[in-house]
Design an enzyme around this catalytic site. Structure first.
Site: not given
Ligand code: F6R
Length: 236
Positions: A67, A136, A138, A143
């Site tokens: 992403d 959440d 994702h 989302e």
């Molecule tokens: C990042 C991504 C997100 C993160 C998720 C957890 O490329 O795709 O899905 O993996 O937001 O983020 P952290 O590791 O910062 O808790």
């Protein structure tokens, strides 16, 4: 599903890096799906060590990231391209031209998404997809929603995601409200999925995602349908 609970973030990072290095050693020209965020930082640091020690060689690897924030160019230090360049790509011997991150500044994000999916397909799909998980549920920036989206697509970030990611920005107002994310199609087509999560605050969502009902309201729950998922969780 293989659910591994470990004692520390360091152990999580070493185990995850070992799995990724094993993938590269088994198939040197593999396609790695990569993630950003705080969870993979230790994994990437460990991969850099393994590469420096000659235990893994990224010279034939291709990477596709999950992403990117809409509105940020790759030279913006909050962009995911910048994150990857600084935390992994510049620390291992991957060819820069073999690293792909969705564009956050495309004039036509829907068309851009189609091209990103076509790129992944032309590479033969993803051999190993590394994922984190949002509070959440994702994965990528898929989302909670009424349906799962297959294609790479633009998405509005949830308020909880904006809250969680504000720690990386000068203020909450600076967090982009939109992102482009790989969809569930490419993630679920990955031959292997490795999801890493650390911290007490991830425990509840992991339980929902992997032991609750499969629902687009908990996007990671779709992984229950994937044939080869490893989850590594550290409470610390
Ligand atoms: C990042 C991504 C997100 C993160 C998720 C957890 O490329 O795709 O899905 O993996 O937001 O983020 P952290 O590791 O910062 O808790």
């Amino acid at each position: 599903m293989h659910f591994i609970t470990v004692k520390s973030y360091d152990e999580l990072s070493r185990r995850a890096a070992n799995l990724i290095a094993a993938q590269v050693n088994i198939k040197p020209n593999c396609v790695l799906g990569l993630a950003t965020g705080s969870s993979p930082l230790g994994t990437y640091a460990r991969l850099a060590e393994l590469c420096a020690a000659g235990d893994v060689d990224f010279s034939a690897v291709t990477s596709v990231n999950l992403d990117e924030y809409v509105g940020l160019t790759g030279d913006n230090d909050q962009s995911y391209r910048y994150f990857m360049d600084h935390n992994l790509f510049s620390k291992v011997n991957i060819r820069p031209e073999a690293t792909y991150v969705p564009s956050g500044v495309s004039a036509d994000p829907v068309e851009e998404g189609k091209q990103y999916d076509a790129l992944i397909e032309s590479l033969g799909g993803i051999d190993l997809q590394l994922l984190g998980i949002g509070l959440d549920g994702h994965i990528g920036f898929n989302e909670p929603d009424d349906c799962f989206t297959k294609e790479t697509h633009p998405v509005a970030l949830d308020e909880s995601t904006i809250d969680a990611n504000a720690r990386f920005f000068a203020s909450r107002d600076d967090v982009p409200r939109q992102a482009v994310t790989m969809g569930m199609g490419a993630i679920m087509a990955a031959r292997k999925v490795l999801l890493i999560a650390n911290g007490q605050n991830k425990k509840e969502i992991l339980e929902k995602a992997f032991f609750g009902p499969i629902t687009p309201q908990v996007p990671a729950s779709i992984l229950q349908l994937h044939p080869d998922v490893t989850v590594i969780f550290s409470e610390n």
